[in-house]
Design an enzyme around this catalytic site. Structure first.
Site, mmCIF file in Angstrom:
data_model
loop_
_atom_site.group_PDB
_atom_site.id
_atom_site.type_symbol
_atom_site.label_atom_id
_atom_site.label_comp_id
_atom_site.label_asym_id
_atom_site.label_seq_id
_atom_site.Cartn_x
_atom_site.Cartn_y
_atom_site.Cartn_z
ATOM 1 N N LYS A 115 0.823 -1.207 0.000
ATOM 2 C CA LYS A 115 0.000 0.000 0.000
ATOM 3 C C LYS A 115 0.861 1.262 0.000
ATOM 4 O O LYS A 115 0.569 2.231 -0.720
ATOM 5 C CB LYS A 115 -0.936 -0.014 1.213
ATOM 6 C CG LYS A 115 -1.986 -1.107 1.175
ATOM 7 C CD LYS A 115 -2.753 -1.207 2.484
ATOM 8 C CE LYS A 115 -3.728 -2.376 2.458
ATOM 9 N NZ LYS A 115 -4.459 -2.541 3.738
ATOM 10 N N GLN A 159 -4.916 -1.437 9.815
ATOM 11 C CA GLN A 159 -4.611 -2.738 9.223
ATOM 12 C C GLN A 159 -5.189 -3.859 10.074
ATOM 13 O O GLN A 159 -4.895 -3.975 11.265
ATOM 14 C CB GLN A 159 -3.091 -2.907 9.071
ATOM 15 C CG GLN A 159 -2.672 -4.186 8.346
ATOM 16 C CD GLN A 159 -3.178 -4.222 6.910
ATOM 17 O OE1 GLN A 159 -3.175 -3.220 6.216
ATOM 18 N NE2 GLN A 159 -3.602 -5.391 6.467
ATOM 19 N N ASP A 182 -11.126 2.749 3.943
ATOM 20 C CA ASP A 182 -11.346 1.305 3.802
ATOM 21 C C ASP A 182 -12.824 0.985 3.626
ATOM 22 O O ASP A 182 -13.175 -0.100 3.172
ATOM 23 C CB ASP A 182 -10.809 0.564 5.029
ATOM 24 C CG ASP A 182 -9.347 0.164 4.883
ATOM 25 O OD1 ASP A 182 -8.910 -0.029 3.730
ATOM 26 O OD2 ASP A 182 -8.654 0.043 5.907
#
Length: 358
Positions: A115, A159, A182
């Site tokens: 990422k 995460q 997200d």
């Protein structure tokens, strides 16, 4: 038609064992890599190429289109990078993404590095906070909350998974919905479910799944779709998105009876299980479109290190499917590109420039 040669490559990681035989291909044949034609003729599953062409053709005449995520991701990244360049030159500002990582899981660190690299390539600035595995819930909540308050941070990603002693749902709920790139916040998921409403962000993997299908011209409206797995990251929101595109959706999970029988009726199959090769070729009807969201780290067959495997047994499914995503190179790159797109959209919204850049 023109004549040519096809290299048949043994399926052993990156070890190549080439033999040549003749094939017929259109004169407009486009090569995606060294010596790779757009149609690859394969005898059996041991002769699959390590770098996928546009189409795999079996000697029995069955064709399978390889849904190449890398090319679509590249297009999206080029668009994002161009918009960020214009943003910098126009107003002197750019998107910034905060990444919060807890613990030392190898897969989490691998995903974060991918990422970060992608962000750097398009001009998104990143700030990474890594907390120890034994951090308290209060410490993690303080970090997340601090980035909610920073006006120069436009996206926050946490995460997952988190260590077991931390309440994942509670911490996700603290992320501002307007910075939840997200797409996991309950308000974003809720607005995705309710027809007529629009979330700030759609989760990256489901958004990438729909993008992959549409870019390859796969018909969704009126089709039967089966989602195997109901995670909040991929499976569940993918079912909502497919319904928004007017597919008839069935959701399979650990308590589903006769999953093979249900899957065999699907026009589109999306696998989100986290178990390597659980979906076999005999689960699929001929002509199905297969989207494999699995990214499972397994021991390399060569005995050296690890490799990534999907939830679908590619070697079997490719003989049946009309189109299929490879792993790696399918959903992964598109999912990352959607994170970049979401982060850019968040910055544009913060700067009041949504309309200027659309």
């Amino acid at each position: 038609m023109m004549r040519g040669t096809v290299g048949v490559v043994a399926w052993h990681g990156t070890t190549l064992r080439k033999t040549l035989h003749s094939f017929s291909a259109p004169s407009s044949s486009a090569f995606l890599g060294p010596n790779l034609p757009d149609v690859w003729v394969a005898r059996d599953h041991t002769s699959l190429p390590s770098h996928f062409p546009e189409t795999l053709q079996w000697e029995n005449g069955h064709n399978a289109v390889i849904l190449d995520g890398k090319s679509i991701a590249k297009q999206i990244k080029l668009k994002v990078a161009d918009e960020i360049r214009r943003m910098k030159s126009g107003i002197g500002k750019f998107p910034r993404l905060a990444v919060v990582l807890v613990g030392d899981r190898r897969d989490s660190h691998t995903f974060i590095q991918v990422k970060l690299k992608a962000c750097d390539q398009v001009g998104i600035e990143t700030v990474v906070v890594q907390l120890p595995k034994k951090c308290t819930e209060s410490e993690l909540l303080d970090v997340v909350s601090s980035y909610n308050d920073k006006t120069d941070v436009h996206g926050i990603i946490l995460q997952l998974p988190l260590p077991q002693h931390l309440d994942e749902e509670k911490i996700i709920n603290v992320v501002s919905p307007e910075k939840d790139v997200d797409g996991f916040h309950p308000s974003n998921i809720g607005n995705l479910v309710i027809r007529g409403r629009k979330p700030f962000f759609v989760p990256c993997a489901p958004k990438g799944c729909i993008e992959l299908l549409l870019k390859h011209g796969v018909e969704i409206k009126g089709k039967r779709a089966v989602i195997i797995g109901r995670s909040k990251i991929a499976g569940l929101p993918t079912s909502f998105l497919l319904q928004r595109h007017h597919a008839t959706v069935s959701m399979l999970h650990a308590y589903t009876k006769n999953p093979e029988q249900i899957t065999c009726e699907a026009d589109i199959v999306v696998a989100d299980v986290g178990i390597p090769n659980i979906v076999r070729g005999n689960w699929l009807k001929k002509g199905v479109v297969v989207i494999d969201m699995g990214a499972n780290q397994v021991k390399d067959p060569s005995g050296h290190g690890f490799c990534v495997s999907g939830d679908v047994c590619f070697e079997e499914a490719v003989k049946v499917a009309s189109a299929i995503t490879p792993v790696p190179g399918g959903m992964g790159p598109v999912t990352i590109s959607m994170l970049l797109s979401n982060t850019l959209d968040s910055a544009k919204r913060a700067f009041g420039m949504i309309r200027n850049f659309e």
